[in-house]
Design an enzyme around this catalytic site. Structure first.
Site, PDB file in Angstrom:
ATOM      1  N   THR A  14     101.086  56.607 -17.893  1.00 23.10           N
ATOM      2  CA  THR A  14     102.052  55.544 -18.167  1.00 23.10           C
ATOM      3  C   THR A  14     103.452  56.127 -18.186  1.00 23.10           C
ATOM      4  OG1 THR A  14     102.701  53.782 -19.699  1.00 23.10           O
ATOM      5  CG2 THR A  14     101.888  55.823 -20.670  1.00 23.10           C
ATOM      6  N   LYS A  19     104.044  53.167 -25.415  1.00 27.02           N
ATOM      7  CA  LYS A  19     102.586  53.222 -25.227  1.00 27.02           C
ATOM      8  C   LYS A  19     102.080  54.664 -25.369  1.00 27.02           C
ATOM      9  CE  LYS A  19     101.011  50.551 -22.038  1.00 27.02           C
ATOM     10  NZ  LYS A  19     100.628  49.988 -20.711  1.00 27.02           N
ATOM     11  N   ASP A  75      95.271  48.775 -18.237  1.00 27.23           N
ATOM     12  CA  ASP A  75      95.832  47.604 -17.568  1.00 27.23           C
ATOM     13  C   ASP A  75      95.472  46.418 -18.435  1.00 27.23           C
ATOM     14  OD1 ASP A  75      97.354  46.573 -15.349  1.00 27.23           O
ATOM     15  OD2 ASP A  75      95.540  45.544 -14.708  1.00 27.23           O
ATOM     16  N   SER A  76      96.418  45.533 -18.593  1.00 30.01           N
ATOM     17  CA  SER A  76      96.172  44.406 -19.482  1.00 30.01           C
ATOM     18  C   SER A  76      96.939  43.191 -19.012  1.00 30.01           C
ATOM     19  CB  SER A  76      96.587  44.761 -20.922  1.00 30.01           C
ATOM     20  OG  SER A  76      97.950  45.127 -20.968  1.00 30.01           O
ATOM     21  N   GLY A 162     106.572  41.327 -23.662  1.00 37.31           N
ATOM     22  CA  GLY A 162     105.828  40.525 -22.702  1.00 37.31           C
ATOM     23  C   GLY A 162     105.715  39.068 -23.099  1.00 37.31           C
ATOM     24  N   LYS A 184      99.572  43.409 -35.590  1.00 36.85           N
ATOM     25  CA  LYS A 184      99.256  43.034 -34.214  1.00 36.85           C
ATOM     26  C   LYS A 184      98.362  44.096 -33.567  1.00 36.85           C
ATOM     27  CE  LYS A 184     101.022  42.920 -29.583  1.00 36.85           C
ATOM     28  NZ  LYS A 184     102.125  43.273 -28.669  1.00 36.85           N
ATOM     29  N   ARG A 190      94.414  45.474 -27.012  1.00 36.07           N
ATOM     30  CA  ARG A 190      94.532  46.923 -26.834  1.00 36.07           C
ATOM     31  C   ARG A 190      93.911  47.651 -28.026  1.00 36.07           C
ATOM     32  NH1 ARG A 190      99.408  47.034 -25.164  1.00 36.07           N
ATOM     33  NH2 ARG A 190      98.844  47.232 -22.963  1.00 36.07           N
TER      34      ARG A 190
END
Length: 204
Positions: A14, A19, A75-76, A162, A184, A190
């Protein structure tokens, strides 16, 4: 399952610093030092698969083979039931503009398409995440997680990133963008995928 051995160093495929830090924090208790694709001079391969796991596998294998270390990629995306699962693997694409990614534009598109569909509320949706751990010899393992909820409008909250301002997870009256970051992460797609990865690491 014997699994892929994670040594002292793990390449995280990444360029997202946040992240990378999150993954490094999760794996630190296991003596793993994480390095990012950017600091290793790696580019991100084109995501041409038709699934989250497929795209994560592309990124993880490319990184592992390029550097010769085990590599982890994810990937999400957001899947809206009334839109046939869209944006799905095109979640980031919906935000692309000539000047970079604009997720407010993408969220407005979700709202517009839901309005056009005539689908009744609640507009059910879920976030999906696929983590893939790959080794230089081509082996890979997939760890998947998801979180169900619904799309809300107008956008709410200024945390997260996002599509978070329009996603309200089941059991909560706030969106991801109104939620404390750690709460969260605890319930997110995730987070669920990472729980499976950590369980696999602990079992080795």
């Amino acid at each position: 399952m014997s699994g892929i051995a994670i040594g002292a160093r793990l390449l995280v495929a990444t360029h997202n610093r946040g992240k990378l830090e999150e993954i490094a924090h999760l794996l630190e208790p296991y003596g793993v030092t994480c390095v990012g694709a950017q600091e290793m001079g790696l580019s991100v391969p084109e995501e041409t698969a038709d699934s989250f796991a497929g795209n994560a596998r592309l990124k993880a294998l490319a990184a592992a083979r390029a550097i010769g270390l085990p590599a982890l990629a994810d990937d999400s995306g957001l899947c809206v039931e009334a839109l046939g699962g869209s944006p799905g693997v095109h979640t980031a694409d919906w935000a692309e503009t000539p000047l970079g990614r604009d997720f407010e534009l993408a969220m407005r598109r979700v709202h517009r398409e839901l309005e056009s569909s005539g689908a009744p509320e609640p507009h059910r949706a879920h976030f999906c995440c696929a983590l893939v751990l790959a080794s230089p010899d081509g082996r890979s393992e997939v760890f998947e997680g998801d979180v169900a909820g619904r799309i809300v409008w107008p956008m709410r909250g200024d945390k997260g990133h996002g599509y978070d301002p329009i996603f309200q997870p089941d059991g909560y009256d706030v969106t991801f963008a109104e939620m404390d970051r750690w709460e969260k992460n605890r319930i997110s797609h995730r987070g669920a995928a990472f729980d499976k990865l950590i369980a696999a690491v602990e079992a080795r």
